[in-house]
Design a protein around this motif. Structure first.
Motif, mmCIF file in Angstrom:
data_model
loop_
_atom_site.group_PDB
_atom_site.id
_atom_site.type_symbol
_atom_site.label_atom_id
_atom_site.label_comp_id
_atom_site.label_asym_id
_atom_site.label_seq_id
_atom_site.Cartn_x
_atom_site.Cartn_y
_atom_site.Cartn_z
ATOM 1 N N ILE A 116 0.830 -1.204 0.000
ATOM 2 C CA ILE A 116 0.000 0.000 0.000
ATOM 3 C C ILE A 116 0.869 1.260 0.000
ATOM 4 O O ILE A 116 0.610 2.223 -0.739
ATOM 5 C CB ILE A 116 -0.948 0.004 1.212
ATOM 6 N N ILE A 117 1.920 1.273 0.819
ATOM 7 C CA ILE A 117 2.794 2.449 0.887
ATOM 8 C C ILE A 117 3.491 2.685 -0.452
ATOM 9 O O ILE A 117 3.597 3.818 -0.928
ATOM 10 C CB ILE A 117 3.817 2.280 2.022
ATOM 11 N N ILE A 118 3.958 1.600 -1.087
ATOM 12 C CA ILE A 118 4.595 1.737 -2.403
ATOM 13 C C ILE A 118 3.613 2.314 -3.419
ATOM 14 O O ILE A 118 3.946 3.200 -4.208
ATOM 15 C CB ILE A 118 5.147 0.386 -2.876
ATOM 16 N N ALA A 119 2.366 1.795 -3.408
ATOM 17 C CA ALA A 119 1.355 2.293 -4.343
ATOM 18 C C ALA A 119 1.067 3.777 -4.100
ATOM 19 O O ALA A 119 0.931 4.567 -5.049
ATOM 20 C CB ALA A 119 0.077 1.470 -4.213
ATOM 21 N N LEU A 120 0.979 4.176 -2.821
ATOM 22 C CA LEU A 120 0.717 5.581 -2.511
ATOM 23 C C LEU A 120 1.892 6.469 -2.912
ATOM 24 O O LEU A 120 1.699 7.597 -3.398
ATOM 25 C CB LEU A 120 0.424 5.730 -1.014
ATOM 26 N N LEU A 121 3.116 5.992 -2.710
ATOM 27 C CA LEU A 121 4.284 6.775 -3.122
ATOM 28 C C LEU A 121 4.321 6.953 -4.641
ATOM 29 O O LEU A 121 4.646 8.032 -5.151
ATOM 30 C CB LEU A 121 5.564 6.093 -2.634
ATOM 31 N N ILE A 122 3.989 5.899 -5.365
ATOM 32 C CA ILE A 122 3.950 6.009 -6.829
ATOM 33 C C ILE A 122 2.868 6.990 -7.258
ATOM 34 O O ILE A 122 3.069 7.823 -8.161
ATOM 35 C CB ILE A 122 3.714 4.627 -7.453
ATOM 36 N N GLU A 123 1.704 6.913 -6.600
ATOM 37 C CA GLU A 123 0.613 7.838 -6.923
ATOM 38 C C GLU A 123 1.009 9.281 -6.601
ATOM 39 O O GLU A 123 0.711 10.208 -7.378
ATOM 40 C CB GLU A 123 -0.639 7.450 -6.133
ATOM 41 N N ALA A 124 1.702 9.487 -5.475
ATOM 42 C CA ALA A 124 2.145 10.835 -5.118
ATOM 43 C C ALA A 124 3.149 11.358 -6.145
ATOM 44 O O ALA A 124 3.104 12.531 -6.546
ATOM 45 C CB ALA A 124 2.765 10.824 -3.721
ATOM 46 N N LEU A 125 4.061 10.491 -6.584
ATOM 47 C CA LEU A 125 5.023 10.891 -7.601
ATOM 48 C C LEU A 125 4.325 11.244 -8.908
ATOM 49 O O LEU A 125 4.672 12.236 -9.574
ATOM 50 C CB LEU A 125 6.026 9.747 -7.832
ATOM 51 N N LEU A 126 3.306 10.471 -9.275
ATOM 52 C CA LEU A 126 2.548 10.756 -10.493
ATOM 53 C C LEU A 126 1.822 12.092 -10.388
ATOM 54 O O LEU A 126 1.798 12.889 -11.346
ATOM 55 C CB LEU A 126 1.551 9.620 -10.748
ATOM 56 N N VAL A 127 1.245 12.364 -9.202
ATOM 57 C CA VAL A 127 0.534 13.625 -8.999
ATOM 58 C C VAL A 127 1.500 14.807 -9.118
ATOM 59 O O VAL A 127 1.178 15.840 -9.730
ATOM 60 C CB VAL A 127 -0.170 13.627 -7.626
ATOM 61 N N VAL A 128 2.701 14.681 -8.545
ATOM 62 C CA VAL A 128 3.699 15.750 -8.631
ATOM 63 C C VAL A 128 4.066 16.028 -10.089
ATOM 64 O O VAL A 128 4.147 17.186 -10.536
ATOM 65 C CB VAL A 128 4.944 15.384 -7.807
ATOM 66 N N PHE A 129 4.292 14.951 -10.859
ATOM 67 C CA PHE A 129 4.643 15.131 -12.266
ATOM 68 C C PHE A 129 3.517 15.801 -13.037
ATOM 69 O O PHE A 129 3.744 16.711 -13.856
ATOM 70 C CB PHE A 129 4.977 13.786 -12.894
ATOM 71 N N LYS A 130 2.283 15.370 -12.798
ATOM 72 C CA LYS A 130 1.148 15.943 -13.525
ATOM 73 C C LYS A 130 0.963 17.413 -13.183
ATOM 74 O O LYS A 130 0.688 18.250 -14.060
ATOM 75 C CB LYS A 130 -0.123 15.160 -13.199
ATOM 76 N N ILE A 131 1.114 17.750 -11.871
ATOM 77 C CA ILE A 131 0.938 19.140 -11.467
ATOM 78 C C ILE A 131 2.062 20.019 -11.999
ATOM 79 O O ILE A 131 1.847 21.161 -12.436
ATOM 80 C CB ILE A 131 0.851 19.228 -9.931
ATOM 81 N N SER A 132 3.293 19.494 -11.962
ATOM 82 C CA SER A 132 4.414 20.293 -12.464
ATOM 83 C C SER A 132 4.287 20.580 -13.953
ATOM 84 O O SER A 132 4.780 21.597 -14.452
ATOM 85 C CB SER A 132 5.732 19.563 -12.176
ATOM 86 N N ILE A 133 3.632 19.693 -14.685
ATOM 87 C CA ILE A 133 3.449 19.903 -16.121
ATOM 88 C C ILE A 133 2.266 20.818 -16.399
ATOM 89 O O ILE A 133 2.319 21.687 -17.289
ATOM 90 C CB ILE A 133 3.271 18.554 -16.838
ATOM 91 N N ASN A 134 1.184 20.679 -15.630
ATOM 92 C CA ASN A 134 -0.056 21.393 -15.925
ATOM 93 C C ASN A 134 -0.191 22.707 -15.146
ATOM 94 O O ASN A 134 -0.266 23.777 -15.728
ATOM 95 C CB ASN A 134 -1.256 20.483 -15.649
ATOM 96 N N ASP A 135 -0.243 22.602 -13.799
ATOM 97 C CA ASP A 135 -0.561 23.800 -13.022
ATOM 98 C C ASP A 135 0.121 23.711 -11.658
ATOM 99 O O ASP A 135 -0.179 22.811 -10.869
ATOM 100 C CB ASP A 135 -2.078 23.928 -12.840
ATOM 101 N N TYR A 136 1.001 24.679 -11.351
ATOM 102 C CA TYR A 136 1.731 24.689 -10.088
ATOM 103 C C TYR A 136 0.840 25.063 -8.902
ATOM 104 O O TYR A 136 1.226 24.873 -7.743
ATOM 105 C CB TYR A 136 2.915 25.651 -10.163
ATOM 106 N N LYS A 137 -0.333 25.612 -9.155
ATOM 107 C CA LYS A 137 -1.205 26.024 -8.063
ATOM 108 C C LYS A 137 -1.675 24.842 -7.216
ATOM 109 O O LYS A 137 -2.005 24.999 -6.042
ATOM 110 C CB LYS A 137 -2.416 26.774 -8.620
ATOM 111 N N ASP A 138 -1.756 23.678 -7.825
ATOM 112 C CA ASP A 138 -2.220 22.492 -7.099
ATOM 113 C C ASP A 138 -1.084 21.737 -6.414
ATOM 114 O O ASP A 138 -1.299 20.650 -5.865
ATOM 115 C CB ASP A 138 -2.929 21.540 -8.069
#
Length: 266
Positions: A210-232
């Motif tokens: 579960i922790i590995i899955a959450l870390l991967i999801e957090a990393l994915l969210v960071v990448f998506k936000i850095s590409i799209n919108d820094y406000k999030d």
């Protein structure tokens, strides 16, 4: 046994004894030299292949009092259950009566039997564990299939396409391992009545996945936000902080388990 006036061993004798001793498993007779001279009689058992075998290893003649001797508990070769053997000397020969120890203890009210509830519990755990195993396999197959379909489609490759199957595989592994652990500890008869009260292995494996899955999801969210919108970005940071706290709690749990194991070893 004196009241029953045993004089010979046969299937009728076993039926009579079974009425008085519900825990009786096996009945046979040996000569004065402890060589078996009768077949094994039991419930649905008539085994003549045991005739001629020596049984002196079961009896300590010096410990026999009043024509009776009771063995120490041992594993029955017939049923695989714990049993004791009562040896009764009669007319120069010896009658051997094997009793299932658990049924004896239940009859003396030394242990409580909840056979129906135990079967219902095992059946329920079997359904839950089987469902988790099937669901884990389904999630793993879903992750692999979705990635393969993306490879053969015209859709553009993205980080989400790569990370989603990884998350699915990780969660599928966690769910499958949890179902396997439930089956091993609660359903399979070979692992029943284990003396260990709590086994943290299944919980540790599940939490790691579960922790590995959450870390991967957090990393994915960071990448998506850095590409799209820094406000999030604060939302991604909050997710990373929460996962880090979960990781800290998990590390403390593992450390305490190791300390407990060392204390038990001492």
């Amino acid at each position: 046994m004196r009241r029953l006036h045993l004089k010979e061993i046969n299937d009728r004798t076993f039926e009579i004894l079974k009425e008085s001793f519900p825990s009786l498993e096996l009945l046979y007779e040996c000569d004065p030299n402890m060589v078996q001279i009768s077949a094994n009689y039991g419930e649905g058992i008539y085994d003549i292949e045991q005739i001629g075998k020596r049984r002196d290893y079961l009896v300590d003649m010096e410990a026999m009092h009043g024509g009776y001797y009771v063995t120490e508990p041992y594993i029955s070769s017939v049923s695989g259950d714990l049993c004791i053997t009562v040896v009764h000397k009669c007319q120069g020969n010896f009658f051997f009566l094997d009793f299932r120890l658990r049924k004896l203890l239940e009859r003396f009210h030394l242990i409580v039997s909840n056979t129906k509830f135990h079967r219902l519990s095992r059946f329920s755990y079997g359904i839950i564990g089987g469902g988790l195993l099937l669901f884990g396999l389904f999630v793993v197959l879903y992750g692999i299939t979705s990635f393969v379909m993306y490879l053969f489609s015209d859709a553009a490759m993205s980080l989400e396409v790569v990370f989603k199957p990884v998350i699915a595989l990780t969660l599928g592994l966690a769910v499958f391992d949890l179902g396997k652990t439930i089956f091993e500890q609660e359903v399979l008869p070979s692992t029943q009545n284990i003396s260990e009260v709590f086994n943290p292995k299944s919980l540790i494996t599940f939490m790691v996945s579960i922790i590995i899955a959450l870390l991967i999801e957090a990393l994915l969210v960071v990448f998506k936000i850095s590409i799209n919108d820094y406000k999030d970005l604060p939302y991604a940071a909050a997710l990373i902080v929460a996962v880090s706290f979960l990781l800290y709690v998990f590390s403390r749990f593992v450390a305490l388990q190791k300390v407990g194991s060392l204390k038990k070893g001492e």
